[in-house]
Design an enzyme around this catalytic site. Structure first.
Site, PDB file in Angstrom:
ATOM      1  CG  HIS A 109      -2.052  -0.986   1.108  1.00 39.61           C
ATOM      2  ND1 HIS A 109      -1.851  -2.343   1.090  1.00 39.61           N
ATOM      3  CD2 HIS A 109      -3.398  -0.787   1.020  1.00 39.61           C
ATOM      4  CE1 HIS A 109      -3.019  -2.955   0.993  1.00 39.61           C
ATOM      5  NE2 HIS A 109      -3.965  -2.048   0.949  1.00 39.61           N
ATOM      6  CG  HIS A 138       2.807  -3.605   5.964  1.00 45.96           C
ATOM      7  ND1 HIS A 138       3.341  -4.613   5.196  1.00 45.96           N
ATOM      8  CD2 HIS A 138       1.613  -3.295   5.398  1.00 45.96           C
ATOM      9  CE1 HIS A 138       2.524  -4.898   4.195  1.00 45.96           C
ATOM     10  NE2 HIS A 138       1.460  -4.115   4.306  1.00 45.96           N
TER      11      HIS A 138
END
Length: 293
Positions: free
Chosen positions: A207, A249
């Site tokens: 992303h 993440h």
């Protein structure tokens, strides 16, 4: 008839504890002592034996049988490699291990929306919606829809190059993730959308890479007012941070994703497709291309 004195002395000897066989050694003088007395017999019946010299023994780890029933044969005094400690590590190794430890600790602390029971669990749906705006499937479908509805050659040229950049970004990130296979800080199972976009591992952040590439692409090829340009940069940063808040993440994954997205933009600028090439690609995709016209 024995006298009373002899009877009393024999009874006294029988009642004396030190005359018993098991306590005879207590009456014997020590051998080699400082008193210089002559030692008695080496051992008496029932007497305690002198302990022998203690030999130096090296502690060998217990050998446990493995799955095949065979014992793990190790050399005495040799520790396993994983149990050894590097006594003189390099400065580079210390710095890298320290950075990784700080990264993992901070990423876990910032995962406040990792689940509904987290500190910001009530905002999880809003953060997930923000992350969805940077999803690869969302941008690819949106770009195709805009390309179909576009009527200008300049607009189609920008959209075709953007579509190719998105596909390049998705394939590159998926390949790196399969190569590194780094788990997220909370090791959550990827959802359906992430599985479709091949976003299965943590490094690099897909992303963040996509948001950085798209924002730089739009800033370079669209004429936008200053507030919109600021909002576009802020959107890219928030999309990358949303995945960290969701526990998907690490911070280093997000930073490397941003750097990878900018690299993808520079690569697409180098191999930019012209308007004629884009029109040929559009014709091929709509099955209306003819090599004779």
């Amino acid at each position: 008839m024995p006298s009373s004195y002899n009877v009393r002395s024999r009874a006294r000897e029988r009642n004396n504890v030190l005359t018993r066989p098991e306590f005879v050694s207590l009456n014997q003088p020590l051998r080699g002592g400082s008193s210089g007395g002559v030692g008695g017999p080496s051992e008496s019946r029932g007497g305690a034996r002198r302990p022998g010299p203690i030999k130096n023994q090296t502690s060998v780890p217990n050998e446990e049988p493995d799955d095949n029933g065979n014992k793990d044969k190790r050399e005495p005094g040799k520790m396993p490699e994983e149990d050894c400690m590097l006594l003189n590590p390099s400065f580079k190794g210390i710095a890298m291990n320290s950075l990784f430890a700080i990264d993992i600790c901070m990423s876990k602390r910032m995962g406040v929306c990792a689940n509904t029971s987290s500190a910001w669990g009530g905002c999880r749906s809003m953060v997930a919606l923000l992350a969805l705006t940077g999803h690869g499937i969302t941008w690819i479908i949106g770009t195709i829809v805009c390309l179909v509805r576009s009527n200008t050659l300049a607009g189609q040229e920008v959209l075709v190059n953007l579509l190719l950049a998105l596909i390049l970004d998705m394939l590159t990130v998926a390949g790196l993730q399969r190569l590194v296979k780094r788990k997220g800080p909370w090791e959550e199972t990827p959802g359906l959308m992430d599985s479709i976009a091949m976003d299965l591992y943590s490094f690099p952040a897909a992303h963040a890479s996509r948001a950085a590439m798209v924002s730089k692409f739009l800033l370079s090829h669209l004429v936008l007012a200053v507030p919109l340009r600021i909002l576009l940069v802020l959107w890219a940063f928030l999309v990358g941070m949303s995945r960290v808040l969701l526990g998907k993440h690490h911070l280093t994954d997000m930073l490397c994703g941003f750097a990878l997205g900018l690299l993808h933009f520079s690569l697409m600028e180098t191999v930019w497709l012209t308007s004629n090439t884009c029109q040929n690609l559009i014709s091929i995709s709509t099955l209306s291309w003819s090599p004779f016209f």
